[in-house]
Design an enzyme around this catalytic site. Structure first.
Site, short mmCIF file in Angstrom:
data_model
loop_
_atom_site.label_atom_id
_atom_site.label_comp_id
_atom_site.label_asym_id
_atom_site.label_seq_id
_atom_site.Cartn_x
_atom_site.Cartn_y
_atom_site.Cartn_z
N GLU A 93 16.50 12.29 2.83
CA GLU A 93 16.66 11.67 4.16
C GLU A 93 17.46 12.58 5.09
O GLU A 93 18.34 12.13 5.83
CB GLU A 93 17.35 10.30 4.03
CG GLU A 93 16.64 9.32 3.11
CD GLU A 93 15.38 8.69 3.71
OE1 GLU A 93 14.98 9.08 4.84
OE2 GLU A 93 14.79 7.84 3.05
N HIS A 185 -4.53 7.72 15.94
CA HIS A 185 -4.18 6.30 15.85
C HIS A 185 -2.69 6.02 15.98
O HIS A 185 -2.26 4.89 15.81
CB HIS A 185 -4.74 5.71 14.55
CG HIS A 185 -6.24 5.67 14.55
ND1 HIS A 185 -7.00 6.41 13.67
CD2 HIS A 185 -7.10 5.02 15.37
CE1 HIS A 185 -8.29 6.20 13.94
NE2 HIS A 185 -8.38 5.36 14.95
ZN LIG Z 1 -6.43 7.51 11.94
#
Ligand SMILES: [Zn+2]
Length: 213
Positions: A93, A185
């Site tokens: 992290e 997306h």
């Molecule tokens: Zn995608």
């Protein structure tokens, strides 16, 4: 001992393992630490206190692989707590540390250690995250890992925060809050503050934060 023979015996090295959430970064970090174990190399694993998923004193990947870890509040604590004989230093992290991590990783590598740092390369707005971009620049090796886009199944490089989760910049994730997405997306959500205080921007994307410097 000459400089050459010292370098050959103890080549310090920084490796950065980056990608979006669910890309297997921690899994790869744990795999590399296990390989060091098999090679009988002394190793230590560190992680920031902010991440308390699954276990307070271990590093866990999303598939529940565990490796014990030392929890620290600040990157410089690593220099205080690293053992003299430690050859491999893992840091998980890494995006949650300040840029001090770049200096700390450099000092560890200069002392002949192999330094492995896993972290998110971009945040939920698609911006370079914390010290990771600088670490990628100074590292000897950078591994970019990909997840799978939850919309189309293509390789995913972005972390999509899901609607209703909130607008704060650092929100440690678990299932149901984030999703891996491809570039097509990935739709960064406006923060709740900006929804209240700014007019609609007619689809223009927010300028990258490095332009703010
Ligand atoms: Zn995608």
């Amino acid at each position: 001992m000459s400089l050459y023979s010292r370098l050959v015996k103890h080549p310090g090295w920084i490796e950065v393992i980056v990608g979006c959430m669910y890309s297997g970064k921690t899994e790869e970090l744990i795999r590399q630490i296990r390989r060091a174990e098999i090679a009988k190399q002394a190793h230590q694993l560190f992680k920031p206190r902010i991440d308390n998923r699954y276990s307070e004193s271990s590093v866990a990947s999303h598939n529940q692989n565990l490796q014990s870890a030392i929890i620290i509040d600040h990157a410089y604590e690593i220099l205080d707590r690293v053992n003299a004989d430690t050859e491999v230093v893992g840091i998980d992290e890494g995006q949650f540390f300040t840029n001090d991590l770049v200096e700390v990783a450099g000092q560890l590598a200069n002392s002949g250690r192999r330094v492995l740092i896993a972290g998110l390369d971009t945040d939920w707005k698609g911006r370079p995250f914390g010290p990771i971009p600088q670490l990628m620049a100074v590292a000897e090796e950078v591994r970019k890992q990909h997840a799978i886009c939850m919309v189309c199944g293509s390789p995913a490089t972005r972390t999509q925060r899901l609607p209703g989760v909130g607008g704060q910049d650092i929100l440690v994730g678990s299932d149901g809050m984030y999703e891996a997405r491809c570039r097509s997306h990935f739709k960064p959500l406006p923060s709740e503050d900006s929804l209240l205080t700014q007019p609609p921007n007619h689809g223009k994307t927010e300028k990258p934060h490095f332009m703010d410097l």
